[in-house]
Design a protein around this motif. Structure first.
Motif, short mmCIF file in Angstrom:
data_model
loop_
_atom_site.label_atom_id
_atom_site.label_comp_id
_atom_site.label_asym_id
_atom_site.label_seq_id
_atom_site.Cartn_x
_atom_site.Cartn_y
_atom_site.Cartn_z
N LYS A 69 0.85 -1.19 0.00
CA LYS A 69 0.00 0.00 0.00
C LYS A 69 0.89 1.24 0.00
CE LYS A 69 -3.73 -2.21 2.60
NZ LYS A 69 -4.51 -2.20 3.86
N GLU A 70 0.48 2.22 -0.79
CA GLU A 70 1.21 3.49 -0.86
C GLU A 70 0.28 4.60 -0.37
OE1 GLU A 70 3.30 6.28 -4.26
OE2 GLU A 70 3.27 4.10 -4.52
N PHE A 71 0.86 5.55 0.37
CA PHE A 71 0.08 6.63 0.94
C PHE A 71 0.65 7.97 0.49
CE2 PHE A 71 -0.36 2.97 3.63
CZ PHE A 71 -1.69 2.97 4.04
N TYR A 72 -0.22 8.97 0.48
CA TYR A 72 0.25 10.33 0.20
C TYR A 72 1.05 10.82 1.40
CZ TYR A 72 -2.65 10.94 -3.93
OH TYR A 72 -3.21 10.83 -5.17
N GLU A 73 2.23 11.34 1.11
CA GLU A 73 3.05 11.92 2.16
C GLU A 73 2.72 13.39 2.32
OE1 GLU A 73 7.19 10.48 3.45
OE2 GLU A 73 7.29 10.97 1.33
N GLU A 74 3.20 13.97 3.40
CA GLU A 74 3.03 15.40 3.61
C GLU A 74 3.75 16.20 2.53
OE1 GLU A 74 4.24 16.34 7.51
OE2 GLU A 74 2.57 15.30 8.47
N LYS A 75 4.74 15.56 1.87
CA LYS A 75 5.48 16.26 0.82
C LYS A 75 4.67 16.40 -0.46
CE LYS A 75 10.27 15.39 2.19
NZ LYS A 75 11.55 14.81 1.77
N ASP A 76 3.63 15.60 -0.60
CA ASP A 76 2.78 15.74 -1.78
C ASP A 76 2.01 17.03 -1.67
OD1 ASP A 76 3.42 13.37 -3.13
OD2 ASP A 76 2.13 12.22 -1.80
N ALA A 77 1.90 17.75 -2.75
CA ALA A 77 1.21 19.03 -2.73
C ALA A 77 -0.30 18.82 -2.79
CB ALA A 77 1.66 19.88 -3.90
N THR A 78 -1.00 19.66 -2.06
CA THR A 78 -2.45 19.72 -2.12
C THR A 78 -2.81 20.91 -2.99
OG1 THR A 78 -2.68 18.77 0.10
CG2 THR A 78 -4.54 20.03 -0.77
N ILE A 79 -3.56 20.66 -4.07
CA ILE A 79 -3.86 21.68 -5.08
C ILE A 79 -5.36 21.97 -5.10
CG2 ILE A 79 -3.61 22.34 -7.49
CD1 ILE A 79 -0.94 21.68 -6.13
N ILE A 80 -5.72 23.25 -5.03
CA ILE A 80 -7.12 23.67 -5.17
C ILE A 80 -7.20 24.62 -6.35
CG2 ILE A 80 -9.11 24.75 -4.06
CD1 ILE A 80 -7.82 24.12 -1.34
N ILE A 81 -8.09 24.32 -7.29
CA ILE A 81 -8.23 25.13 -8.50
C ILE A 81 -9.62 25.76 -8.52
CG2 ILE A 81 -8.22 25.13 -11.02
CD1 ILE A 81 -6.31 22.73 -10.90
N PHE A 82 -9.67 27.09 -8.56
CA PHE A 82 -10.92 27.84 -8.61
C PHE A 82 -11.16 28.29 -10.05
CE2 PHE A 82 -9.33 28.37 -4.29
CZ PHE A 82 -10.46 28.22 -3.50
N ILE A 83 -12.36 28.04 -10.57
CA ILE A 83 -12.70 28.39 -11.95
C ILE A 83 -13.91 29.32 -11.94
CG2 ILE A 83 -13.15 27.48 -14.26
CD1 ILE A 83 -12.48 24.66 -13.02
N ASP A 84 -13.72 30.52 -12.43
CA ASP A 84 -14.81 31.50 -12.52
C ASP A 84 -15.78 31.07 -13.63
OD1 ASP A 84 -16.47 33.69 -12.79
OD2 ASP A 84 -14.87 35.17 -12.70
N SER A 85 -17.03 30.85 -13.27
CA SER A 85 -18.04 30.43 -14.27
C SER A 85 -19.23 31.39 -14.25
CB SER A 85 -18.49 28.99 -14.01
OG SER A 85 -18.96 28.84 -12.69
N SER A 86 -18.97 32.67 -14.01
CA SER A 86 -20.03 33.66 -13.96
C SER A 86 -20.35 34.19 -15.35
CB SER A 86 -19.61 34.82 -13.05
OG SER A 86 -18.45 35.46 -13.56
N ASN A 87 -21.36 35.05 -15.43
CA ASN A 87 -21.83 35.57 -16.70
C ASN A 87 -20.77 36.35 -17.48
OD1 ASN A 87 -24.40 34.61 -17.09
ND2 ASN A 87 -25.37 36.22 -15.90
N SER A 88 -19.87 37.01 -16.76
CA SER A 88 -18.87 37.83 -17.45
C SER A 88 -17.86 36.99 -18.23
CB SER A 88 -18.12 38.72 -16.45
OG SER A 88 -17.34 37.94 -15.58
N MET A 89 -17.80 35.71 -17.91
CA MET A 89 -16.90 34.81 -18.63
C MET A 89 -17.58 34.39 -19.93
SD MET A 89 -14.14 34.54 -16.74
CE MET A 89 -13.32 32.98 -17.09
N ASP A 90 -17.43 35.21 -20.96
CA ASP A 90 -18.06 34.90 -22.24
C ASP A 90 -17.46 33.62 -22.83
OD1 ASP A 90 -15.63 35.54 -23.46
OD2 ASP A 90 -16.25 37.60 -23.87
#
Length: 272
Positions: A69-90
């Motif tokens: 079994k392999e586990f994520y270490e603390e050295k692995d990066a945690t990535i959060i991606i925010f995507i704007d999907s509002s009306n102004s995004m033509d």
């Protein structure tokens, strides 16, 4: 789903990432060292030197070969991606945001990081779980491509939602045209807990320099499409974004090739 130029860049960056940059908060690329962490990652073939305590005996007995079994270490990066999907995004800006978010997701998955995706407007659509495989990423974006746009952009709700999911250090990307960003951070300042990167998708209509008397007839990129009034928020929103993200803000022109424009995101601190 991903543009050909971005596919080629993905392969190049994946190869370069094998240099194994460490995740000590000073650089953007992170190692995927194997080890014992809190979150299960996968079962793989046993290799010489692996800790025998983590041998998966169920898989081993089923296959006849040692698996661990392999586990994520603390050295692995945690990535959060925010995507704007509002009306102004033509359509043009929305397609650019989609391509960039997909590219970043696939890149981080390929180098062993885990990601969480948040689409935001006046409503939140998220991946609902940490994505750890390419199949999970493609499945999310297939579903996301069919979602209707929201109305007004709400940066605060997006931040608070993601913070509840992961209130610890993470690397984040905000992909947006940042309309009304100045007013938003003025009302509710966003804490700088994460390592935050901004991807400012430009709208050429906001950068056209016209005589003052013509500006009343110039269309403006806004949440609700209307004629430009005497005050444009473009400059103050750009200034607010530069202040918030510092040198981790890049500007993207949707009408130009993306693969060259995003390279500054992958510059690594020489001290790493």
């Amino acid at each position: 789903m991903l543009e050909p130029e971005l596919k080629r860049l993905l392969q190049v960056l994946k190869w370069e990432s094998k240099k194994k940059f460490v995740s000590n908060r000073r650089g953007l690329l992170f190692t995927s060292d194997r080890g014992r962490g809190l979150d299960f990652k996968e079962v793989r073939n046993y290799q010489y030197g692996d800790d025998i305590r983590y041998i998966d005996w169920n898989v081993t007995s089923r296959t006849g070969e040692l698996h661990t079994k392999e586990f994520y270490e603390e050295k692995d990066a945690t990535i959060i991606i925010f995507i704007d999907s509002s009306n102004s995004m033509d359509s043009n800006k929305a397609l650019t945001a989609f391509q960039l978010a997909l590219f970043l997701s696939l890149f981080h998955i390929k180098i062993g990081n885990r990601i969480f995706l948040v689409s935001f407007s006046d409503k939140i659509i998220s991946s609902q779980k940490w994505l750890k495989t390419e199949l999970e990423v493609l499945s999310f974006f297939e579903s996301f491509s069919k979602q209707p746009k929201g109305n007004q952009t709400n940066y605060t709700n997006a931040y608070q939602y993601a913070f509840k999911v992961h209130p610890k250090y993470a690397v984040t990307y905000w992909i947006s045209d940042f309309i009304d960003f100045s007013e938003s951070v003025k009302k509710t300042p966003l804490p700088k807990i994460w390592d935050q990167h901004g991807i400012f998708i430009k709208d050429q209509v906001d950068e056209i320099k016209l005589p003052v008397w013509m500006k009343l007839f110039q269309p403006i990129s806004q949440e609700s499409i209307q004629l430009r009034n005497s005050i444009s928020t473009y400059e103050i929103d750009l200034t607010a974004a530069k202040s918030f993200f510092g040198n981790k803000l890049i500007k993207i022109d949707p009408n130009q090739k993306l693969h060259n424009q995003i390279l500054p995101l992958f510059k690594v601190n020489s001290n790493v």
